[in-house]
Design a protein around this motif. Structure first.
Motif, mmCIF file in Angstrom:
data_model
loop_
_atom_site.group_PDB
_atom_site.id
_atom_site.type_symbol
_atom_site.label_atom_id
_atom_site.label_comp_id
_atom_site.label_asym_id
_atom_site.label_seq_id
_atom_site.Cartn_x
_atom_site.Cartn_y
_atom_site.Cartn_z
ATOM 1 N N LEU A 40 42.633 37.062 35.408
ATOM 2 C CA LEU A 40 42.890 36.352 36.626
ATOM 3 C C LEU A 40 43.274 34.804 36.044
ATOM 4 O O LEU A 40 44.280 34.213 36.832
ATOM 5 C CB LEU A 40 41.469 35.783 37.216
ATOM 6 C CG LEU A 40 40.765 37.091 38.152
ATOM 7 C CD1 LEU A 40 39.218 36.793 38.503
ATOM 8 C CD2 LEU A 40 41.587 37.516 39.088
ATOM 9 N N VAL A 68 35.039 41.110 42.232
ATOM 10 C CA VAL A 68 35.778 40.099 42.268
ATOM 11 C C VAL A 68 35.830 39.680 43.784
ATOM 12 O O VAL A 68 36.178 40.642 44.586
ATOM 13 C CB VAL A 68 37.410 40.436 41.935
ATOM 14 C CG1 VAL A 68 38.074 39.268 41.935
ATOM 15 C CG2 VAL A 68 37.296 40.802 40.453
ATOM 16 N N ARG A 94 38.478 34.974 42.463
ATOM 17 C CA ARG A 94 39.827 34.760 42.342
ATOM 18 C C ARG A 94 40.661 33.520 43.278
ATOM 19 O O ARG A 94 39.821 33.077 44.381
ATOM 20 C CB ARG A 94 40.614 35.986 42.588
ATOM 21 C CG ARG A 94 40.705 36.504 43.874
ATOM 22 C CD ARG A 94 41.274 37.874 43.982
ATOM 23 N NE ARG A 94 41.300 38.170 45.618
ATOM 24 C CZ ARG A 94 40.646 38.950 45.951
ATOM 25 N NH1 ARG A 94 39.439 39.817 45.528
ATOM 26 N NH2 ARG A 94 40.442 39.548 47.335
#
Length: 361
Positions: A40, A68, A94
């Motif tokens: 990421l 995520v 994220r």
């Protein structure tokens, strides 16, 4: 790491970084890392440091098992935190929007980097559907108006999220090849009941693996087709000389302050089971808490006065205010209060504490 000849990839790594800087029109990169935070951070590094007005980049990457969540989501409503703890599965937030996804080595992630002007999710998804239809013409794969990819019109094999900056953009998506669907089902369920929030909710969908419908589809041929038969270059996000500052960015993504502290403000109103296992008499209470930046701003415990004196339930509420909405921190704060009681009152206070902490996942 993604399958591929390691030695050849190592030799091309420096060339890839040179290409990022010098302005090759289109690059296909494959991350050597399977760490969710490093990958990421690599996305964000490319977005921040590469002139995407002059070139486009396709990054292919996989992670060891991880969950995520999107930038504006609530982890307590999106994932099963106790199950993830037991399995050693990390949680990452994220920087893009969208819903929650499960990653493992049977899932491929693709990130399309372009200028903001050239941002086109439908074109990117066509790269994937065209590659799949070229490899296995019998597969019925179509992109939807939600920018997912469905197999046979109903089974989701790819989900999408994106981030648009002032001049650049990236669009990333999953592609389920041979993911552990039982683990996916287990971890993508709520931890906490009774949450009210404006956080972005995920939209549950039935999923499938490509391998279930194309049993001979190998990783390498899938990767080659997605790269349009271009030689994908291995890059190592751990290499600080190639990606200066990436380690610091990955550390930020690992932090509690980012993962949980960036959760949009929410409230919790839920019942607490206070039944003592040693007695057949059932009792219950209610918890009402307001949480901002992952920290408890206010807390009210409604407990029958004949079960526990209101003074004690009030003291417990006071101890929790200012603490993280986190089972470990809350349990540590509560432990101090428990030391001052004994006998049946301590047992009942302990039961109330356990019920409150269990709400936190």
């Amino acid at each position: 790491m993604l399958p591929g000849p390691e030695g050849r990839g190592e030799g091309r790594c420096s060339a890839a970084i040179s290409g990022l800087i010098s302005g090759e029109a289109g690059l296909v990169l494959r991350s050597r890392s399977t760490d969710v935070y490093q990958n990421l951070a690599l996305e964000d590094w490319i977005d921040a440091n590469v002139d995407l007005q002059q070139r486009s980049v396709l990054l292919l990457w996989r992670n060891r098992p991880a969950v995520v969540i999107g930038r504006h989501q609530n982890p307590w409503t999106e994932c099963n935190l106790p199950a993830m703890r037991r399995a050693g599965i990390p949680l990452a937030r994220r920087r893009s929007g969208g819903g929650t996804v499960f990653h493992d080595l049977g899932n491929l992630n693709l990130t399309f980097f372009t200028s903001k002007k050239a941002y086109d999710r439908r074109r990117n998804l066509k790269v994937i559907t065209d590659a799949l239809q070229q490899l296995r013409p019998q597969l019925d794969v179509q992109a939807t108006d939600r920018f997912d990819i469905l197999l046979n019109g109903r089974l989701k094999i790819s989900g999408t999220a994106s981030r648009l900056c002032r001049k650049s953009s990236y669009h990333h998506c999953t592609l389920l090849h041979s993911a552990d669907r039982s683990a996916l089902t287990e971890v993508l369920r709520p931890s906490c009941r009774g949450i009210q929030s404006n956080a972005t909710p995920s939209v549950p969908s039935p999923v499938a693996n490509l391998l279930d419908h194309a049993p001979t589809l190998q990783w390498e041929e899938l990767l080659n087709a997605l790269a349009n038969h271009a030689a994908a270059t291995l890059v190592n996000p751990e290499d600080e000389s190639a990606f200066p500052g990436l380690g610091r960015a990955a550390a930020e993504l690992r932090s509690w302050e980012w993962t949980f502290g960036k959760t949009p403000k929410f409230s919790v109103q839920t019942a607490l089971d206070l039944t003592d296992n040693r007695s057949s008499v059932r009792s219950s209470g209610r918890l009402h808490a307001e949480v901002k930046n992952g920290v408890i701003e206010s807390c009210e415990l409604d407990v029958p006065a004949d079960w526990l004196p209101r003074q004690l339930s009030g003291e417990l509420s006071g101890v929790l205010v200012g603490e993280r909405f986190c089972r470990h921190r809350a349990a540590a704060a509560i432990a101090v209060l428990l030391r001052f009681e004994s006998g049946e009152l301590q047992n009942r206070l302990h039961k109330l504490c356990d019920s409150v902490v269990s709400v936190m996942g």
